[in-house]
Every structure is written in structure tokens, then in C-alpha cells.
Design an enzyme around this catalytic site. Structure first.
Site, PDB file in Angstrom:
ATOM      1  CB  THR A  76      45.641  44.827  30.250  1.00 57.04           C
ATOM      2  OG1 THR A  76      45.721  44.441  31.616  1.00 57.04           O
ATOM      3  CG2 THR A  76      44.748  43.859  29.506  1.00 57.04           C
TER       4      THR A  76
ATOM      5  CB  VAL B 154      43.067  35.740  38.641  1.00 54.08           C
ATOM      6  CG1 VAL B 154      42.583  35.740  37.188  1.00 54.08           C
ATOM      7  CG2 VAL B 154      44.122  34.654  38.846  1.00 54.08           C
TER       8      VAL B 154
ATOM      9  N   GLY C  20      40.614  45.511  37.276  1.00 53.08           N
ATOM     10  CA  GLY C  20      40.031  44.203  37.008  1.00 53.08           C
ATOM     11  C   GLY C  20      38.967  43.761  37.990  1.00 53.08           C
TER      12      GLY C  20
END
Ligand code: ASP
Length: 299
Positions: free
Chosen positions: A157, A186, A211
């Protein structure tokens, strides 16, 4: 106008911050700079971190997430699980500027992008195909190690924060998510409050790393709210990461990172484990910093 830009992770962050500053040098707005920084990194097929040629999901498909948030009015645009279109950050900016929505997902996000003139593209480069085949052959070997050092983890990322005097901030993030993720998964990166947050009244924050944990902590919003209570950026990042270490034991299995840029230009970052590398650009002067994991303090 005095400007500070931040970008996460050593190798991809350098590409992004240099491209963002180049845009600034030709008069780009903060939104333009962060979009440009992430777009250049997404379009670089040699960077496996984000965009073209990044790590695919378990089915061998690259699914991209991206978000951009403007501290002026808390307006935000995001896409998630976007396939076959780059740069995802530019699609996210279109969501911000050309729709009343915050996020578009999956196939519909792709259709939106194509209607806006983006070109469909196979994102699996020979390098990405090789990585996928290696993983399929020996998943255990290529599965993420739980605690990463600076050498073995350089990020999937790029999260960027931008500040300009006197008090304006932008937060943006682009990712292919964790390698070999479950299709449709996601992470925090495109989620307002988790992967990005920006409010000119206080400042901006962003996240990178695991995440799921960062999202559960509402890490970016939590960090901005800590600054709202009067903490400086470094103390706010550390407070969020310490909260995660205390309340979310899994946050020490993989890096959970937050970075912050206060509306007066003060900045900081913290990670749960590993060494977190951050690029800082102050009016064109590039600096590379490294932040040690806070979990070590807890033994
Ligand atoms: N936070 C990203 C995700 O979970 C991954 C990363 O920052 O490397 O999708």
C-alpha cells in the site's frame, strides 16, 4: 506556499513522493500532488506494491482499493475491489468530484471508470504471474510472515498525507490489499476513518499494515480525534497504536501503522511491530525516517 508531504514504505513511497513533489513544483494543488504520486506508483509495473503488476488475490486477480479525502469539507471519494483499471486513485478522485457518493465497489466501480474514459487493462504483469504461480506451488512459503522486518516487508500500500500552510490537509491511499487475499476482501485503505481521514480543523491521518485490525480500530479517525484533544501528531499516532496493542492482540502479529499530519504541519508515525519507513518531503527537501515497533516496549 509551505508544503509537507508524507508517503509510506521505502521503495514505493520514494516513487510516490518524488512524483507528488514534481506535481507541486509545477503548481499542482495538494489533491493533484497526492493523486499524481499514487498514480505514478500504480502505473509503474516494476513496483509490486500497488496498481499494475501488484500481488493478486487467491484467484490470481488483482483487486485495487483507493481513497482520497479533502480536509476542506471532509469530502471523500473511494473505490474498492476494482479490477482491470488503473490508476485506482484517479477513479477515486472522479468519485469524489463527479458523484454525490463516497465509494463505488467492484464491477460497478469498473464500469464507472470505463464510462469516465479509463482504459481496461490486464494488470497481471509477467512478474505478478510468476509471484502468483510461486504462491500456488508453495503457499506456506509465500504466505505473509507474521512479524515483518524492514527488509522483508516493503508494503502493499502507499498511504500519503499532504499539508499546506496555513491549515489545509489531504489524505490518500492506494493498494492492491494483502497478497493472496480472499476475492472480494476489502481492507482499511479505501475506508474513510480507517485507512484515511482529513479535517482541516485538526489534521489528517492515514494507515497501512494489517487492514482488518486497523479498520476495527478506526485507526485514522481515532488518531485525528486524539489530535483534536490536543496531542501532537507523534503522541496521537502512538496512542492509537498502543490502544491497538492493548485491545487487539492480533495487531502485534503484523505491522499496524498510523501516520498523522496536524493542520499546523506537525507530523508523526507509529507501528505496532517491525520498523516502519516513512518518506517526508518539506518544500522539496526529502528525508527518510524509520519508526521502531512499539510492541517491543511490552516485552
Ligand atoms: N492495509 C492494507 C490492506 O490491509 C495493506 C497494507 O497496508 O500493506 O489492504
Amino acid at each position: 506556499m509551505s508544503t509537507t508531504l508524507l508517503a509510506t514504505w521505502k521503495e514505493p513511497g520514494k516513487v510516490a513522493i518524488e512524483a507528488a513533489w514534481a506535481k507541486r513544483a509545477t503548481g499542482g494543488s495538494l489533491l493533484d500532488c497526492l493523486e499524481q504520486g499514487l498514480a505514478v506508483a500504480e502505473l509503474d509495473p516494476t513496483l509490486m506494491a500497488i496498481g499494475l503488476g501488484s500481488l493478486p488475490n487467491r484467484d490470481g486477480e488483482i483487486e485495487l482499493d483507493a481513497a482520497i479525502m479533502d480536509g476542506t469539507d471532509l469530502n471523500a471519494g473511494a473505490v474498492c475491489a476494482l479490477r482491470g483499471v488503473v490508476p485506482a486513485i484517479s477513479v477515486a478522485r472522479k468519485v469524489l468530484e463527479e458523484t454525490p457518493h463516497v465509494m463505488l465497489a467492484g464491477e460497478q466501480a469498473r464500469r464507472f471508470a470505463l464510462q469516465r474514459g479509463f482504459t481496461p487493462q490486464n494488470l497481471m504483469t509477467p512478474q505478478a504471474i510468476e509471484a502468483y504461480e510461486n504462491w500456488k506451488r508453495e503457499p506456506a512459503k509465500y504466505e505473509r510472515k507474521y512479524v515483518h522486518s524492514l527488509e522483508e516487508h516493503y508494503g502493499d500500500t502507499i498511504t500519503m498525507l499532504g499539508w499546506e500552510a496555513p491549515r489545509h490537509v489531504i489524505a490518500a491511499s492506494a493498494t492492491s490489499g494483502l497478497g493472496w487475499k480472499t476475492p472480494g476482501r476489502v481492507g482499511d485503505s479505501p475506508i474513510v476513518g480507517a485507512g484515511v481521514y482529513a479535517d482541516d480543523e485538526i489534521g489528517a491521518a492515514g494507515a497501512t499494515g494489517w487492514g482488518e485490525e486497523l479498520w476495527k480500530a478506526a485507526a485514522s479517525f481515532r488518531t485525528v480525534e486524539a489530535m483534536r484533544r490536543g496531542l501532537d501528531a507523534q503522541a496521537a499516532c502512538e496512542e492509537t497504536v498502543r490502544h491497538m496493542i492493548r485491545r487487539q492482540p492480533r495487531s502485534t502479529w503484523m505491522p499496524c501503522v498510523v501516520l498523522a499530519l496536524r493542520a499546523d504541519g506537525d507530523f508523526g508515525a507509529a507501528t505496532s511491530v517491525g520498523e516502519f519507513p516513512l518518506w517526508v518531503c518539506r518544500d522539496g527537501a526529502m528525508e527518510f525516517r524509520s519508526y521502531p515497533g512499539l510492541a517491543a516496549e511490552y516485552g
